[in-house]
Design a protein around this motif. Sequence first.
Motif, short mmCIF file in Angstrom:
data_model
loop_
_atom_site.label_atom_id
_atom_site.label_comp_id
_atom_site.label_asym_id
_atom_site.label_seq_id
_atom_site.Cartn_x
_atom_site.Cartn_y
_atom_site.Cartn_z
N LEU A 41 0.82 -1.33 -0.02
CA LEU A 41 0.03 -0.04 -0.08
C LEU A 41 0.95 0.96 0.11
CD1 LEU A 41 -2.75 -0.93 2.41
CD2 LEU A 41 -3.09 -0.96 -0.15
N LEU A 42 2.17 1.46 0.35
CA LEU A 42 3.02 2.12 0.26
C LEU A 42 3.93 2.27 -1.00
CD1 LEU A 42 4.30 1.82 3.97
CD2 LEU A 42 2.47 3.02 3.20
N SER A 43 3.62 1.52 -1.95
CA SER A 43 4.40 1.20 -3.10
C SER A 43 4.31 2.42 -4.03
CB SER A 43 4.34 -0.01 -3.70
OG SER A 43 2.95 -0.43 -4.09
N GLY A 44 2.87 2.85 -4.04
CA GLY A 44 2.29 3.74 -5.22
C GLY A 44 2.26 2.99 -6.44
N HIS B 61 -0.20 1.55 -8.47
CA HIS B 61 -1.59 1.14 -8.42
C HIS B 61 -2.23 -0.04 -8.84
CE1 HIS B 61 -2.12 5.09 -7.13
NE2 HIS B 61 -1.41 5.87 -8.17
N ALA B 62 -1.92 -0.63 -9.81
CA ALA B 62 -2.31 -1.94 -10.22
C ALA B 62 -1.86 -2.99 -9.31
CB ALA B 62 -1.61 -2.10 -11.65
N ASN B 63 -0.97 -3.11 -8.83
CA ASN B 63 -0.61 -3.97 -7.78
C ASN B 63 -1.63 -3.59 -6.58
OD1 ASN B 63 1.24 -5.11 -9.34
ND2 ASN B 63 2.86 -4.22 -8.30
N ILE B 64 -1.56 -2.54 -6.29
CA ILE B 64 -2.69 -2.24 -5.02
C ILE B 64 -4.08 -2.66 -5.27
CG2 ILE B 64 -3.65 -0.46 -3.73
CD1 ILE B 64 -0.91 1.16 -4.10
N GLU B 65 -4.48 -2.55 -6.44
CA GLU B 65 -5.87 -3.07 -6.80
C GLU B 65 -6.01 -4.70 -6.81
OE1 GLU B 65 -8.85 -1.12 -7.09
OE2 GLU B 65 -7.32 0.45 -6.57
N ARG B 66 -4.75 -5.06 -7.01
CA ARG B 66 -4.85 -6.57 -7.20
C ARG B 66 -4.72 -7.10 -5.78
NH1 ARG B 66 -0.49 -7.43 -9.58
NH2 ARG B 66 -1.28 -7.43 -11.60
N TRP B 67 -4.12 -6.57 -5.08
CA TRP B 67 -4.10 -6.68 -3.64
C TRP B 67 -5.33 -6.53 -3.02
CZ3 TRP B 67 -4.89 -4.02 1.05
CH2 TRP B 67 -4.51 -4.59 2.32
N ARG B 68 -6.16 -5.56 -3.42
CA ARG B 68 -7.40 -5.32 -2.62
C ARG B 68 -8.36 -6.16 -3.16
NH1 ARG B 68 -7.58 1.42 -3.17
NH2 ARG B 68 -6.49 1.75 -1.04
N ARG B 69 -8.24 -6.71 -4.13
CA ARG B 69 -9.28 -7.67 -4.85
C ARG B 69 -8.88 -9.13 -3.93
NH1 ARG B 69 -14.19 -8.39 -7.54
NH2 ARG B 69 -14.35 -10.50 -8.40
#
Length: 246
Positions: free
Chosen positions: A198-201, A203-211
């Motif tokens: 979540l601190l990485s910036g 966005h695609a990886n963050i969205e995948r993590w959230r899913r």
Amino acid sequence: MKISILTLFPDMFTGVFQQSILNQAQEKGIVEYDVINFREYSTHKHSKVDDYPYGGGGGMVLTPQPIFDAVESTKDSLKAKKPTRVVLLCPQGERYDQKKAEEFAAEDHLVLICGHYEGYDERIREHLVTDEISIGDYVLTGGEIGAMVIADSVTRLLPGALGNETSAVTDSYSTGLLEYPHYTRPAKFKDFEVPEILLSGHHANIERWRREQSLKRTFDRRPDLLDNIELTEEDKIFLKELKRKS
């Protein structure tokens, strides 16, 4: 949108509709709440709204006349583009969920009828209401709390009601899944850290993590919901791995 509430205890709604998102939505002109004491529509000389049930039995039953007349008065005061949805709050009704909230939020006018005593005269069910709703498999003293639940869940879905328009879209149940975890500052509190992704910036990886987190939380807490969700191939692979590890 207009939400009319028929109740014998209108004061119960005063504090609820004067706070937080519900009050802000009113001030913006997004929604109008109209709380009506249907006792005022009784034609009985003592303003009675209930009577003993035919055939005997315990408790009192709400009579049809005050409720029919009160509902008609709400329709007369609003030039809606489509027929009014008249909702009866009762334990025998359809269980309320996010899908029904979204359905109601698309209406111009909702009328919520709050019952008390033993129940309603059956002619109210058969000839007046369009929906019967229960907020859960338990019995309350009246329909007021259920009406508050519906009013709140519907209002927050109306355009402009929430500060962030994406909030309602990503809520638990709106997507069919339970919502993913949230974190805010500080990044480290005591010995507890925010997930690095979540601190990485990125966005695609963050969205995948959230899913994936939504899928995991739903799998762990409400696996029954997964039966009604259209899953991607990536979702299926992730869930298969969760099942293997469980």
